[in-house]
Enzyme design. Structure first.
Site, PDB file in Angstrom:
ATOM      1  N   ASP A  20      -0.165   5.250   0.581  1.00 28.70           N
ATOM      2  CA  ASP A  20      -0.451   6.309   1.552  1.00 28.70           C
ATOM      3  C   ASP A  20      -0.491   5.739   2.966  1.00 28.70           C
ATOM      4  O   ASP A  20      -1.273   4.842   3.262  1.00 28.70           O
ATOM      5  CB  ASP A  20      -1.789   6.980   1.228  1.00 28.70           C
ATOM      6  CG  ASP A  20      -1.769   7.675  -0.129  1.00 28.70           C
ATOM      7  OD1 ASP A  20      -1.026   8.652  -0.254  1.00 28.70           O
ATOM      8  OD2 ASP A  20      -2.487   7.226  -1.041  1.00 28.70           O
ATOM      9  N   ASP A  46       0.867  -1.169   0.000  1.00 25.03           N
ATOM     10  CA  ASP A  46       0.000   0.000   0.000  1.00 25.03           C
ATOM     11  C   ASP A  46       0.912   1.229   0.000  1.00 25.03           C
ATOM     12  O   ASP A  46       2.098   1.123   0.330  1.00 25.03           O
ATOM     13  CB  ASP A  46      -0.901  -0.025   1.233  1.00 25.03           C
ATOM     14  CG  ASP A  46      -1.999   1.021   1.177  1.00 25.03           C
ATOM     15  OD1 ASP A  46      -2.208   1.613   0.100  1.00 25.03           O
ATOM     16  OD2 ASP A  46      -2.632   1.260   2.216  1.00 25.03           O
TER      17      ASP A  46
END
Length: 212
Positions: free
Chosen positions: A28, A26
């Site tokens: 952010d 991932d």
């Protein structure tokens, strides 16, 4: 719901390196916060790359195209190319392309989502600002507008993502198209709030759209 948590130690890390060939990250809040990298993250990903592992960056941030994410990754020190990016702006357009979508999308979104649709030849309407005019300020005026406005008969899909121009008019039109059960309704993510630092709260799309 209970969560199973494994504390990573040196021995377990070596086992992971032996058994795993593909790593999905991932972005952010995991690799970076805004424009600031998480300390040690670039070095860790670079190490995996040198070991011959395949790296993929996965994000539900619909406000960036694959190219924009590649550029950000490279700027922050993460090895990346177009094939290593999985983002919802591109995934949404690719999904419509894969099903041989015909017609138009009513887009509650942003220019990056539009760019990914343009790249795959997906037609859309609704991009940009669409505000209630001074002549339609009260509920009676909105009801009158609703009776006067004619939906585009070619629109058979509603796509919702991050829209900095969200307005009541866009909500009204999106809800009208989505009410038709024959139309597709696609959402890029379900975040009630966007992950940001500081005191300012940034609502996500479902909080402001009003479509259940």
């Amino acid at each position: 719901m209970s969560k199973l948590i494994h504390q990573i130690n040196k021995g377990l890390a070596h086992e992971i390196m032996k058994k795993i060939d593909n790593f999905l990250f991932d972005c952010d809040g995991v690799l970076w916060h805004g424009s600031q990298v998480i300390p040690g993250a670039p070095e860790a990903v670079q190490k995996l790359k040198r070991l011959g592992k395949k790296i993929y960056y996965v994000t539900n941030n619909s406000s960036k195209t694959r190219l924009q994410i590649v550029e950000k990754c490279q700027k922050l020190g993460f090895p990346a190319d177009m094939e290593s990016i999985v983002c919802t702006a591109h995934a949404t357009a690719q999904y419509l392309k894969s099903m041989n979508f015909e017609g138009k999308v009513y887009l509650v979104g942003n220019s990056s989502m539009a760019a990914e649709m343009d790249a795959l030849g997906i037609k859309y309407v609704g991009l940009g600002a669409d505000h209630v005019s001074d002549d339609h300020g009260g509920l009676d005026d909105i009801v009158k507008f609703q009776s006067d406005w004619k939906p585009d008969p070619e629109v058979n899909c509603v796509v919702v993502g991050f829209d900095p121009h969200h307005s009541y008019m866009k909500m009204l039109k999106a809800a009208t198209y989505a009410k038709n059960r024959n139309n597709l309704f696609l959402a890029t993510n379900e975040d009630p709030f966007l992950p940001t630092k500081g005191e300012v709260c940034v609502p996500g799309m479902f909080m402001s759209l009003g479509i259940q």
